[in-house]
Scaffold this active site. Structure first.
Site, mmCIF file in Angstrom:
data_model
loop_
_atom_site.group_PDB
_atom_site.id
_atom_site.type_symbol
_atom_site.label_atom_id
_atom_site.label_comp_id
_atom_site.label_asym_id
_atom_site.label_seq_id
_atom_site.Cartn_x
_atom_site.Cartn_y
_atom_site.Cartn_z
ATOM 1 N N ASP A 78 0.872 -1.173 0.000
ATOM 2 C CA ASP A 78 0.000 0.000 0.000
ATOM 3 C C ASP A 78 0.912 1.226 0.000
ATOM 4 O O ASP A 78 1.421 1.619 1.034
ATOM 5 C CB ASP A 78 -0.900 -0.006 1.235
ATOM 6 C CG ASP A 78 -1.765 1.237 1.323
ATOM 7 O OD1 ASP A 78 -2.315 1.658 0.295
ATOM 8 O OD2 ASP A 78 -1.865 1.812 2.429
ATOM 9 N N GLU A 83 -1.303 -1.480 -4.721
ATOM 10 C CA GLU A 83 -2.531 -0.731 -4.953
ATOM 11 C C GLU A 83 -2.298 0.263 -6.084
ATOM 12 O O GLU A 83 -1.298 0.976 -6.093
ATOM 13 C CB GLU A 83 -2.957 0.008 -3.680
ATOM 14 C CG GLU A 83 -4.290 0.707 -3.822
ATOM 15 C CD GLU A 83 -4.764 1.308 -2.521
ATOM 16 O OE1 GLU A 83 -5.481 0.616 -1.783
ATOM 17 O OE2 GLU A 83 -4.408 2.466 -2.243
ATOM 18 N N ASP A 95 -1.868 1.279 7.272
ATOM 19 C CA ASP A 95 -1.149 1.104 6.015
ATOM 20 C C ASP A 95 -0.741 -0.358 5.819
ATOM 21 O O ASP A 95 -0.787 -0.889 4.709
ATOM 22 C CB ASP A 95 0.101 1.992 5.977
ATOM 23 C CG ASP A 95 -0.232 3.441 6.243
ATOM 24 O OD1 ASP A 95 -0.816 4.074 5.352
ATOM 25 O OD2 ASP A 95 0.070 3.924 7.341
#
Length: 161
Positions: A7, A67, A140
């Site tokens: 991420d 992502e 996160d």
């Protein structure tokens, strides 16, 4: 199969590592690479890349997932995210891993059951999916585990088509 999920973020880039054994997805590790806003952009990107490369070398995943960019109304935030994504993708590529990308809405739908799931819901669902006693933190890292879980789910689906 061992999957690394990432991420990306310029301040905090989360990573999550999961092992796949048949139809079971197990937690291996998670963490965050942090940078300081006082550092130059170049220094921050090197820290992200090097921090991820260290984690990838430690946990030896076979594939990576990150992502994809989210373009909202703030161009400056989107640009910063793009820089962090590039550093993350380079870390994966430097480690010899194939890189897969998933849109935020796909990850939220896959893990949270709803494309607008918030961070708390995602963290709770990650904990349930991985059999963890509590949601992983920071958020996160939980989001990175969600990226890895999403790749696992898509791999399973691809194998059945």
């Amino acid at each position: 199969m061992r999957i690394a999920g990432i991420d990306p973020g310029l301040n905090a880039t989360g990573y999550g590592i999961v092992d796949i054994d048949g139809d079971e997805c197990r937690h291996v590790a998670h963490g965050v690479v942090r940078t300081r806003s006082a550092d130059s952009l170049a220094r921050r990107l090197v820290l992200i890349r090097d921090g991820l490369r260290k984690a990838l070398a430690q946990w030896s995943p076979e594939v990576g997932a990150v992502e994809a960019s989210f373009v909202g109304s703030n161009a400056r935030s989107a640009l910063a995210l793009g820089h962090a994504r590039a550093a993350a993708i380079l870390a994966l590529a430097d480690s010899g891993l194939e890189v897969h990308e998933y849109a935020p809405a796909v990850i939220k739908t896959q893990v949270g059951g709803y494309g607008q799931s918030d961070k708390v819901q995602i963290a709770k669902m990650v904990a349930i999916e991985l059999g963890l006693p509590e949601p992983p933190s920071p958020s996160d890292a939980a989001d990175a585990l969600a990226v890895a879980i999403t790749h696992w789910a898509h791999t399973r689906l691809d194998g059945r088509i």
